[in-house]
Design a protein around this motif. Structure first.
Motif, mmCIF file in Angstrom:
data_model
loop_
_atom_site.group_PDB
_atom_site.id
_atom_site.type_symbol
_atom_site.label_atom_id
_atom_site.label_comp_id
_atom_site.label_asym_id
_atom_site.label_seq_id
_atom_site.Cartn_x
_atom_site.Cartn_y
_atom_site.Cartn_z
ATOM 1 N N LEU A 172 40.725 37.566 40.746
ATOM 2 C CA LEU A 172 40.679 37.693 39.282
ATOM 3 C C LEU A 172 39.328 38.195 38.794
ATOM 4 N N LEU A 173 38.289 38.033 39.619
ATOM 5 C CA LEU A 173 36.941 38.413 39.210
ATOM 6 C C LEU A 173 36.646 39.898 39.403
ATOM 7 N N ALA A 174 37.518 40.646 40.084
ATOM 8 C CA ALA A 174 37.252 42.065 40.358
ATOM 9 C C ALA A 174 37.032 42.883 39.079
ATOM 10 N N PRO A 175 37.893 42.765 38.046
ATOM 11 C CA PRO A 175 37.624 43.553 36.843
ATOM 12 C C PRO A 175 36.366 43.088 36.101
ATOM 13 N N PHE A 176 36.066 41.799 36.170
ATOM 14 C CA PHE A 176 34.854 41.247 35.562
ATOM 15 C C PHE A 176 33.616 41.862 36.207
ATOM 16 N N GLU A 177 33.609 41.902 37.545
ATOM 17 C CA GLU A 177 32.494 42.519 38.275
ATOM 18 C C GLU A 177 32.371 43.995 37.924
#
Length: 198
Positions: A172-177
């Motif tokens: 879930l953190l991929a787009p945030f990164e």
């Protein structure tokens, strides 16, 4: 004239994040209550969490008229993910029952999240749970207002990895990164290092 944006992730089309947003299952249900001021935030991590989880819902507003019915959903134990003196460790609360959790997550600045609690008394009535101490945000562009402060997306990931262990939710953190990397690229590496000490 504004640039055309993606109807799903709400990012400009040339910076669409949809390819990075997973579609993950969870036994726990996540209900994110977003203060309206957060919808305009560049990161809007609550939206990313809701898009990446099949068992999540995002409601925007200050007062939620049907909240009591949502919290009384059969087969789930509701709790409020929000720190405070009355908060118990999430892991301990999860172990106290066999039903999956309905994890209610307010999204906004600390002040606006507290306002959501004040305007919706049924939230104050929920058991309050907290994440373990010592977690660090990946948001490298802003100093956290207090120790352990996370974005809504990071808090949801940390919570699910506790209650759904050993299952992982860091996808879930991929787009945030990607958003953070894009902001750093836009300001330039030298400016980033000078202003953020890396």
């Amino acid at each position: 004239m504004s640039r055309p944006s993606c109807p799903r992730c709400a990012r400009p089309l040339d910076h669409c994040l949809c390819a990075l947003i997973p579609s993950l299952d969870s036994r726990a249900r996540v209900l994110i209550l977003q203060h309206p001021s957060e919808t305009r935030h560049a990161l809007n991590t609550a939206r990313l969490a809701a898009l990446g989880l099949r068992n999540a819902e995002l409601l925007v507003g200050e007062r939620f008229d049907d909240l009591e019915e949502r919290l009384a959903r059969p087969g789930y134990r509701s709790c409020l993910l929000f720190p405070g003196e009355q908060a118990q460790p999430l892991a301990g609360f999860a172990e106290q029952g066999v039903e999956p959790l309905l994890l209610v997550v307010p999204d906004g600045t600390w002040r606006k999240a507290r306002k959501l609690l004040y305007l919706n008394p049924s939230l104050e009535a929920l058991p309050r749970v907290a994440l373990p101490e010592g977690l660090t945000s990946r948001y490298r562009l802003r100093k956290a207002p207090m120790e352990g402060a996370l974005s809504t997306l990071e808090a949801v990931v940390a919570a699910l990895e506790i209650v759904e262990a050993p299952r992982r939710y860091d996808a879930l953190l991929a787009p945030f990164e990607a958003l953070i990397d894009g902001q750093i690229a836009a300001m330039g590496e030298e400016t980033f290092r000078r202003n953020h000490g890396e």
